[in-house]
Design a protein around this motif. Structure first.
Motif, mmCIF file in Angstrom:
data_model
loop_
_atom_site.group_PDB
_atom_site.id
_atom_site.type_symbol
_atom_site.label_atom_id
_atom_site.label_comp_id
_atom_site.label_asym_id
_atom_site.label_seq_id
_atom_site.Cartn_x
_atom_site.Cartn_y
_atom_site.Cartn_z
ATOM 1 N N ASP A 24 0.809 -1.225 0.000
ATOM 2 C CA ASP A 24 0.000 0.000 0.000
ATOM 3 C C ASP A 24 0.839 1.271 0.000
ATOM 4 O OD1 ASP A 24 -2.277 -1.528 0.008
ATOM 5 O OD2 ASP A 24 -2.609 -1.394 2.162
ATOM 6 N N ASP A 25 2.163 1.142 0.059
ATOM 7 C CA ASP A 25 3.007 2.335 0.114
ATOM 8 C C ASP A 25 2.975 3.053 -1.241
ATOM 9 O OD1 ASP A 25 5.584 3.969 -0.069
ATOM 10 O OD2 ASP A 25 5.621 3.295 2.018
ATOM 11 N N PRO A 26 2.640 4.347 -1.241
ATOM 12 C CA PRO A 26 2.522 5.066 -2.514
ATOM 13 C C PRO A 26 3.850 5.231 -3.256
ATOM 14 C CG PRO A 26 2.313 6.568 -0.643
ATOM 15 C CD PRO A 26 2.284 5.185 -0.081
ATOM 16 N N THR A 27 4.984 5.006 -2.561
ATOM 17 C CA THR A 27 6.292 5.168 -3.206
ATOM 18 C C THR A 27 6.862 3.837 -3.707
ATOM 19 O OG1 THR A 27 7.566 4.887 -1.152
ATOM 20 C CG2 THR A 27 6.760 7.104 -1.646
ATOM 21 N N ARG A 28 6.091 2.773 -3.626
ATOM 22 C CA ARG A 28 6.633 1.444 -3.948
ATOM 23 C C ARG A 28 7.242 1.375 -5.347
ATOM 24 N NH1 ARG A 28 3.800 -2.980 -6.033
ATOM 25 N NH2 ARG A 28 1.786 -2.106 -5.385
ATOM 26 N N ALA A 29 6.628 2.036 -6.293
ATOM 27 C CA ALA A 29 7.106 1.970 -7.678
ATOM 28 C C ALA A 29 8.498 2.583 -7.851
ATOM 29 C CB ALA A 29 6.118 2.665 -8.601
ATOM 30 N N GLU A 30 8.952 3.360 -6.875
ATOM 31 C CA GLU A 30 10.264 3.999 -6.961
ATOM 32 C C GLU A 30 11.414 3.025 -6.665
ATOM 33 O OE1 GLU A 30 10.271 7.344 -4.366
ATOM 34 O OE2 GLU A 30 8.362 8.138 -5.156
ATOM 35 N N TYR A 31 11.083 1.840 -6.147
ATOM 36 C CA TYR A 31 12.120 0.900 -5.732
ATOM 37 C C TYR A 31 12.104 -0.344 -6.615
ATOM 38 C CZ TYR A 31 11.962 3.776 -1.523
ATOM 39 O OH TYR A 31 11.988 4.832 -0.654
ATOM 40 N N ASP A 32 13.280 -0.835 -6.918
ATOM 41 C CA ASP A 32 13.415 -2.073 -7.684
ATOM 42 C C ASP A 32 13.392 -3.249 -6.709
ATOM 43 O OD1 ASP A 32 14.020 -4.196 -9.294
ATOM 44 O OD2 ASP A 32 16.021 -3.495 -9.871
ATOM 45 N N LEU A 33 12.264 -3.944 -6.681
ATOM 46 C CA LEU A 33 12.091 -5.070 -5.770
ATOM 47 C C LEU A 33 12.180 -6.409 -6.512
ATOM 48 C CD1 LEU A 33 9.067 -3.667 -3.680
ATOM 49 C CD2 LEU A 33 11.515 -3.236 -3.379
ATOM 50 N N SER A 34 12.695 -6.369 -7.706
ATOM 51 C CA SER A 34 12.669 -7.551 -8.572
ATOM 52 C C SER A 34 13.584 -8.676 -8.112
ATOM 53 C CB SER A 34 13.033 -7.158 -10.006
ATOM 54 O OG SER A 34 14.356 -6.634 -10.056
ATOM 55 N N SER A 35 14.513 -8.391 -7.204
ATOM 56 C CA SER A 35 15.414 -9.450 -6.728
ATOM 57 C C SER A 35 14.710 -10.440 -5.810
ATOM 58 C CB SER A 35 16.604 -8.836 -5.985
ATOM 59 O OG SER A 35 16.162 -8.092 -4.862
ATOM 60 N N LEU A 36 13.569 -10.052 -5.225
ATOM 61 C CA LEU A 36 12.870 -10.923 -4.282
ATOM 62 C C LEU A 36 12.417 -12.209 -4.967
ATOM 63 C CD1 LEU A 36 10.611 -8.383 -2.345
ATOM 64 C CD2 LEU A 36 12.530 -9.696 -1.421
ATOM 65 N N ARG A 37 12.757 -13.341 -4.380
ATOM 66 C CA ARG A 37 12.296 -14.615 -4.925
ATOM 67 C C ARG A 37 11.429 -15.391 -3.936
ATOM 68 N NH1 ARG A 37 14.123 -19.249 -3.050
ATOM 69 N NH2 ARG A 37 16.002 -19.303 -1.756
ATOM 70 N N LEU A 38 11.577 -15.097 -2.629
ATOM 71 C CA LEU A 38 10.824 -15.855 -1.627
ATOM 72 C C LEU A 38 10.286 -14.930 -0.552
ATOM 73 C CD1 LEU A 38 9.940 -18.564 -0.260
ATOM 74 C CD2 LEU A 38 12.167 -18.559 0.904
ATOM 75 N N ILE A 39 8.982 -14.993 -0.344
ATOM 76 C CA ILE A 39 8.333 -14.323 0.782
ATOM 77 C C ILE A 39 7.645 -15.395 1.602
ATOM 78 C CG2 ILE A 39 6.332 -12.911 1.396
ATOM 79 C CD1 ILE A 39 7.179 -10.915 -0.707
ATOM 80 N N VAL A 87 6.613 -12.028 -7.097
ATOM 81 C CA VAL A 87 7.549 -12.879 -6.360
ATOM 82 C C VAL A 87 7.396 -14.328 -6.819
ATOM 83 C CG1 VAL A 87 8.190 -13.721 -4.072
ATOM 84 C CG2 VAL A 87 7.544 -11.337 -4.389
ATOM 85 N N GLU A 88 8.531 -14.982 -7.022
ATOM 86 C CA GLU A 88 8.540 -16.358 -7.515
ATOM 87 C C GLU A 88 7.792 -17.304 -6.580
ATOM 88 O OE1 GLU A 88 12.007 -19.754 -7.589
ATOM 89 O OE2 GLU A 88 12.532 -17.754 -8.305
ATOM 90 N N ALA A 89 8.000 -17.188 -5.269
ATOM 91 C CA ALA A 89 7.372 -18.097 -4.313
ATOM 92 C C ALA A 89 6.882 -17.318 -3.109
ATOM 93 C CB ALA A 89 8.347 -19.182 -3.876
ATOM 94 N N VAL A 90 5.592 -17.445 -2.829
ATOM 95 C CA VAL A 90 5.010 -16.909 -1.601
ATOM 96 C C VAL A 90 4.525 -18.104 -0.799
ATOM 97 C CG1 VAL A 90 3.246 -15.438 -0.575
ATOM 98 C CG2 VAL A 90 4.297 -14.792 -2.753
ATOM 99 N N VAL A 91 5.028 -18.237 0.407
ATOM 100 C CA VAL A 91 4.747 -19.415 1.221
ATOM 101 C C VAL A 91 4.162 -18.989 2.556
ATOM 102 C CG1 VAL A 91 5.796 -21.379 2.410
ATOM 103 C CG2 VAL A 91 6.573 -20.764 0.124
ATOM 104 N N THR A 92 3.109 -19.663 2.969
ATOM 105 C CA THR A 92 2.596 -19.470 4.317
ATOM 106 C C THR A 92 3.005 -20.660 5.172
ATOM 107 O OG1 THR A 92 0.496 -20.400 3.556
ATOM 108 C CG2 THR A 92 0.636 -18.007 3.736
ATOM 109 N N ALA A 93 3.174 -20.423 6.451
ATOM 110 C CA ALA A 93 3.592 -21.487 7.359
ATOM 111 C C ALA A 93 2.884 -21.306 8.694
ATOM 112 C CB ALA A 93 5.107 -21.458 7.551
ATOM 113 N N TYR A 94 2.964 -22.338 9.503
ATOM 114 C CA TYR A 94 2.286 -22.325 10.800
ATOM 115 C C TYR A 94 3.163 -23.029 11.823
ATOM 116 C CZ TYR A 94 -0.865 -24.283 14.383
ATOM 117 O OH TYR A 94 -1.445 -24.670 15.570
ATOM 118 N N GLY A 95 3.260 -22.431 12.993
ATOM 119 C CA GLY A 95 4.024 -23.064 14.064
ATOM 120 C C GLY A 95 3.786 -22.360 15.378
#
Length: 514
Positions: free
Chosen positions: A284-299, A320-328
């Protein structure tokens, strides 16, 4: 490959040998650029361990760390364990009285504490409390406090590591057994007084390795660490997987969307786990487009109910290539189930995935999630009764969460057992209602609680956060809920709030809402 034996000292020896040129940690938060290779990191760990031994710390003693994310933290954590001692992480949001309680209950011999953080000088608070009585305080990074009684500065401690003490540290590390305690983490206290969760090295290492293996963590990954190190998400799903797989640690003490995006762009971050609220603020950050976040592969996200729409936006908006949810839970070193990186979008968006290797999951007759396996704690510190109430005779840990399992073994958490309320004789599980309300236009997150009602016993009240500048009408939200939910599940009241009260792991503190 798992270290042999299953201890953090063995993992450190493996890391410095396997990745001699790999970067262990990068930290620019202290007025200078800190960058350590794995052999350099290992040397710092040995120096810290040697310093502790010089202070009289023995095998099995407890050492507390009360400090924000920085390069000091992993050195201290692994160094404590290298010396054969037990790590006691302290929540940076604790008051001095809360910290004193846990330090006393764990019988910590040494307390590693930061100076000013988030507007509070923790070292000054410690020195003004009973904490220094009978124990040593190590200050990070305020070496000018070394003159105070019982205080040793970080640099002074490291400098005290003579060759003889370093050799003793190596001997201590070799003597650490798989069934020795590695740490005692205190539960977040969302449901009562915090309990000390005792984990052995083998439980900790198994869990951290399973997490890293599932995320396909590898040498060369650059891991942005905004999750607090005192929590399993920052320590056992952050520091230790990096140690086991050779990823570079990039700690961030204070989260902000802008600083996180700057670091992703500047440092080419590839791995970025966090609570759902972190990614909501970035999206939701209005400045997000100003940053190159393309290196992210895993969230990787979790820690609370995850709105389906958030998962969808992480995949579509960030690519993002992989978005994973987990539980613990803390009682399982943070690891029970996880989605896999190649799971389909529906599985990732609507479930917590399947059991980690080494873990089993089943449901009780009441639908409570039960877990058993390699990551389950030894027990609660000085509380055999609570241990017996939590782990049954067959070794099943009773999580207190309600869930469902599909035909493939994917777990969906429907709610905390204790969050359930009864409306007109019907059980209501708030998570179901929250997922629906998160679908309403401009609603970013929802939290539902039961409030007293003279006629029905309890009815639902929903708290909502909304997109900046939007105008969400409470009546329209209730009408939307009526379209999709049975009447007894529909909230009777809606309150728009700026933010939710949360603990440091990102969990909403419903007990503070009314």
């Amino acid at each position: 490959m798992l270290p042999n034996p299953l201890t953090t000292p063995a993992a450190l020896h493996r890391a410095e040998t396997q990745w001699p040129d790999g970067i262990a940690v990068v930290d620019d938060q202290w007025g200078e650029h800190i960058e350590l290779t794995w052999p350099q990191f290992a040397d710092r760990v040995r120096e810290f361990a040697a310093g502790l031994i010089g202070l009289g710390v023995r095998h099995g003693d407890r050492v507390a760390v009360w400090a924000p994310n920085s390069f000091h933290w992993p050195i201290a954590a692994v160094g404590i364990q290298y010396a054969g001692a037990v790590l006691i992480p302290l929540n940076t949001r604790y008051t001095a009285s809360e910290a004193t309680d846990i330090i006393d209950r764990s019988d910590a011999k040494v307390v590693v504490v930061s100076g000013e953080f988030a507007g509070i000088n923790r070292l000054a608070e410690v020195l003004g409390s009973s904490i220094p009585e009978g124990r040593t305080v190590v200050s990070v990074p305020l070496d000018d406090a070394a003159d105070a009684d019982g205080v040793v500065g970080w640099n002074a401690l490291m400098a005290s590591a003579s060759a003889e003490l370093v050799e003793q540290a190596r001997e201590r590390a070799e003597a650490v057994r798989e069934d020795d305690l590695s740490d005692i983490l205190f539960t977040s206290g969302t449901t009562g007084a915090p309990k000390g969760v005792m984990a052995e090295h083998q439980q900790t290492v198994h869990g951290s390795h399973a997490w890293g293996d599932n995320g396909r963590l590898r040498a060369g990954d650059r891991y942005l660490m905004v999750n607090p190190y005192f929590h399993t998400f920052g320590y056992k799903a952050g520091i230790l997987p990096s140690l086991l797989f050779g990823a570079t640690m990039l700690p961030l003490a204070v989260y902000s969307p802008s600083e996180s995006m700057k670091m992703v762009a500047r440092e080419k971050i590839t791995v970025f786990p966090g609570a759902p609220t972190i990614f909501q603020t970035i999206l939701d950050d209005p400045t997000r487009a100003e940053y190159d976040l393309s290196s992210l592969r895993l969230i990787v996200t979790g820690a609370t109910i995850v709105p389906v729409v958030l998962i969808e936006r992480l995949q579509s908006d960030l690519g993002v290539e992989a978005v994973v949810t987990a539980y613990g839970q803390t009682e399982t070193s943070g690891f029970i189930t996880t989605c896999r990186p190649d799971d389909d979008a529906v599985t990732v968006a609507t479930t917590c995935g399947r059991a980690f290797p080494g873990m089993e999951v089943k449901l009780s007759e009441e639908g409570e999630v039960l877990a058993r396996g390699l990551m389950v704690m030894r027990g609660y510190l000085d509380n055999p009764r609570a241990t017996a109430e939590t782990i049954d005779a067959d070794g099943w840990l009773h999580t207190g969460d309600i869930g469902t399992l599909d035909e493939r073994g994917n777990l969906t958490i429907t709610d905390r057992l204790k969050d359930m309320y009864i409306c007109g004789g019907f059980n209501v599980y708030p998570a179901e209602v929250e997922q629906l309300l998160s679908r309403f236009p401009d609603v970013t997150e929802a939290a539902v609680i039961g409030v007293p009602d003279e006629r029905l016993g309890e009815v639902g009240k929903a708290f909502l956060t909304v997109r900046p500048g939007s105008d969400v009408d409470a009546a329209a939200v209730i009408a939307f809920a009526r379209e999709h939910l049975a009447n007894f599940k529909v909230p009777r009241a809606i309150e728009i709030v700026d933010a939710f009260p949360r603990n440091a792991a990102g969990k909403i503190l419903k007990r503070e809402m009314s």
